[in-house]
Design an enzyme around this catalytic site. Sequence first.
Site, short mmCIF file in Angstrom:
data_model
loop_
_atom_site.label_atom_id
_atom_site.label_comp_id
_atom_site.label_asym_id
_atom_site.label_seq_id
_atom_site.Cartn_x
_atom_site.Cartn_y
_atom_site.Cartn_z
N SER A 1 0.85 -1.20 0.00
CA SER A 1 0.00 0.00 0.00
C SER A 1 0.88 1.24 0.00
O SER A 1 1.80 1.34 0.79
CB SER A 1 -0.86 0.07 1.27
OG SER A 1 -1.57 -1.10 1.46
N HIS B 1 -4.52 -1.64 -3.83
CA HIS B 1 -3.68 -2.64 -4.49
C HIS B 1 -4.19 -2.86 -5.90
O HIS B 1 -5.35 -3.25 -6.10
CB HIS B 1 -3.73 -3.97 -3.73
CG HIS B 1 -3.02 -3.95 -2.41
ND1 HIS B 1 -1.71 -4.35 -2.28
CD2 HIS B 1 -3.41 -3.56 -1.19
CE1 HIS B 1 -1.34 -4.21 -1.02
NE2 HIS B 1 -2.35 -3.73 -0.33
N HIS C 1 -3.26 -11.29 0.46
CA HIS C 1 -3.21 -11.33 1.93
C HIS C 1 -4.01 -12.53 2.42
O HIS C 1 -5.00 -12.93 1.79
CB HIS C 1 -3.85 -10.07 2.52
CG HIS C 1 -3.19 -8.79 2.10
ND1 HIS C 1 -3.53 -8.13 0.95
CD2 HIS C 1 -2.22 -8.05 2.70
CE1 HIS C 1 -2.80 -7.03 0.83
NE2 HIS C 1 -1.99 -6.96 1.88
N TYR D 1 -5.85 -12.36 5.00
CA TYR D 1 -7.14 -11.86 5.49
C TYR D 1 -8.21 -11.78 4.41
O TYR D 1 -9.39 -11.65 4.70
CB TYR D 1 -7.00 -10.52 6.22
CG TYR D 1 -6.56 -9.33 5.39
CD1 TYR D 1 -7.40 -8.75 4.43
CD2 TYR D 1 -5.30 -8.77 5.57
CE1 TYR D 1 -7.00 -7.66 3.68
CE2 TYR D 1 -4.89 -7.66 4.82
CZ TYR D 1 -5.74 -7.13 3.88
OH TYR D 1 -5.35 -6.06 3.13
N GLU D 2 -7.78 -11.86 3.14
CA GLU D 2 -8.76 -11.88 2.05
C GLU D 2 -9.31 -13.28 1.83
O GLU D 2 -10.14 -13.48 0.94
CB GLU D 2 -8.09 -11.40 0.75
CG GLU D 2 -7.66 -9.95 0.81
CD GLU D 2 -6.68 -9.59 -0.30
OE1 GLU D 2 -7.07 -8.83 -1.19
OE2 GLU D 2 -5.54 -10.08 -0.27
N ALA E 1 2.82 -1.23 4.26
CA ALA E 1 2.36 -0.18 5.15
C ALA E 1 2.21 -0.81 6.53
O ALA E 1 1.79 -1.96 6.63
CB ALA E 1 1.01 0.34 4.69
N MET F 1 -0.07 -6.59 8.26
CA MET F 1 -0.86 -7.78 7.94
C MET F 1 -0.31 -8.53 6.72
O MET F 1 -1.05 -9.20 6.01
CB MET F 1 -2.32 -7.37 7.67
CG MET F 1 -2.94 -6.54 8.77
SD MET F 1 -4.56 -5.92 8.29
CE MET F 1 -4.87 -4.75 9.66
N SER F 2 0.98 -8.40 6.49
CA SER F 2 1.56 -9.05 5.29
C SER F 2 3.01 -9.43 5.58
O SER F 2 3.41 -9.51 6.73
CB SER F 2 1.50 -8.07 4.10
OG SER F 2 2.34 -6.96 4.32
N ASN G 1 0.75 5.07 10.43
CA ASN G 1 -0.07 5.53 11.57
C ASN G 1 0.59 5.07 12.86
O ASN G 1 1.33 4.08 12.88
CB ASN G 1 -1.48 4.93 11.49
CG ASN G 1 -1.46 3.41 11.41
OD1 ASN G 1 -1.23 2.83 10.34
ND2 ASN G 1 -1.65 2.77 12.53
N HIS H 1 -8.45 2.95 7.39
CA HIS H 1 -7.68 2.57 6.20
C HIS H 1 -7.35 3.81 5.36
O HIS H 1 -6.30 3.88 4.72
CB HIS H 1 -8.47 1.55 5.37
CG HIS H 1 -7.68 0.98 4.24
ND1 HIS H 1 -6.52 0.24 4.43
CD2 HIS H 1 -7.83 1.04 2.90
CE1 HIS H 1 -6.02 -0.11 3.26
NE2 HIS H 1 -6.80 0.36 2.31
N1 HPA Z 1 -1.89 -2.35 12.16
C1 HPA Z 1 -1.85 -3.36 11.27
N2 HPA Z 1 -1.63 -3.19 9.97
C2 HPA Z 1 -1.43 -1.93 9.55
C3 HPA Z 1 -1.47 -0.83 10.41
C4 HPA Z 1 -1.70 -1.05 11.79
O1 HPA Z 1 -1.75 -0.13 12.62
N3 HPA Z 1 -1.23 0.27 9.65
C5 HPA Z 1 -1.05 -0.16 8.37
N4 HPA Z 1 -1.18 -1.49 8.31
#
Ligand code: HPA
Length: 290
Positions: A43, A74, A96, A98-99, A126, A224-225, A248, A260
């Site tokens: 991302s 993506h 991912h 999670y998908e 990210a 998450m990757s 973040n 997001h």
């Molecule tokens: N947590 C998990 N995955 C993320 C985050 C987060 O704060 N920011 C971007 N991807």
Amino acid sequence: MTEAIDPGLPIRPADQPARLDALEAAVRDRTNLRPVVGLVLGSGLGGLAADVEDAVAIPFDDLPGWPAATAPGHAGRLLLGRLAGVPVVALQGRFHVYEGNDPGLVVQPVLLFRRLGAGIVVLTNAAGGVNPDYRPGTLMLIDDHLNLTGRTPLLGGNADAIGPRFQDLVDAWSPRLRERLRSAADGEGVTLEEGVYAGLLGPQFETPAEVRMLRALGADAVGMSTVLECIAARWAGLEVCGVSLITNAGAGYTGQPLTHEEVLASGAEAGPRLARVIRRFVSGLGEAAT
Ligand code: HPA
């Protein structure tokens, strides 16, 4: 073009060689380019794809066994071309877990990079800042990871032709390539922090208690990757390096909810900075190869 694919069906290591044969043939129908390096553009980094010259772009769902990428931000294309004159393969977007994708599918892109000739992979993502000093916009060189997904791409019968049953992960994040990334960042006047990436399944963001736990476990960033891709890439003999773009502060640090949109906005700001570093890094690999 392809028939409906269930991306959650288990793909064992032993299933990978035949699947990679089909993927390699599909790519070779379109280009003979032999990449030196493979890039996974997470991302915010999709923009680097525009720098790939003379690119042959293959949408994920034109590749056998691959579903279209669904995560927002993506694009879902495999690109083969040149970056700073060096032959590269780039994954614009990624799969991912999670998908609903099986770990064996999530790692197929890096295994394909290897098949196509790459010896090095650069993984980007990210991530949330778990180290409280890593504010949004920070670039973090990954020096190790915590695989907290509870999953692995290496479960089930092994494919000895690709890699060993029991894969070593000491120095999985190559010290040699980390040094080269640091020099590339220096050359661009870009600050690179360094730390441990914790990979969780998602798709929900963490609770504040989970972020405190991750900090106590030694994590500096959370996402998450990436961790499953690193494991599979090492298994297949690729040298691995990577950078997290901190989009973040970790959950609970600011008192604000995570969204997001915030992740995508920080990626848009810091992505071009990381793109410069990667371009210089890749250009150095070209020099090393000649
Ligand atoms: N947590 C998990 N995955 C993320 C985050 C987060 O704060 N920011 C971007 N991807």
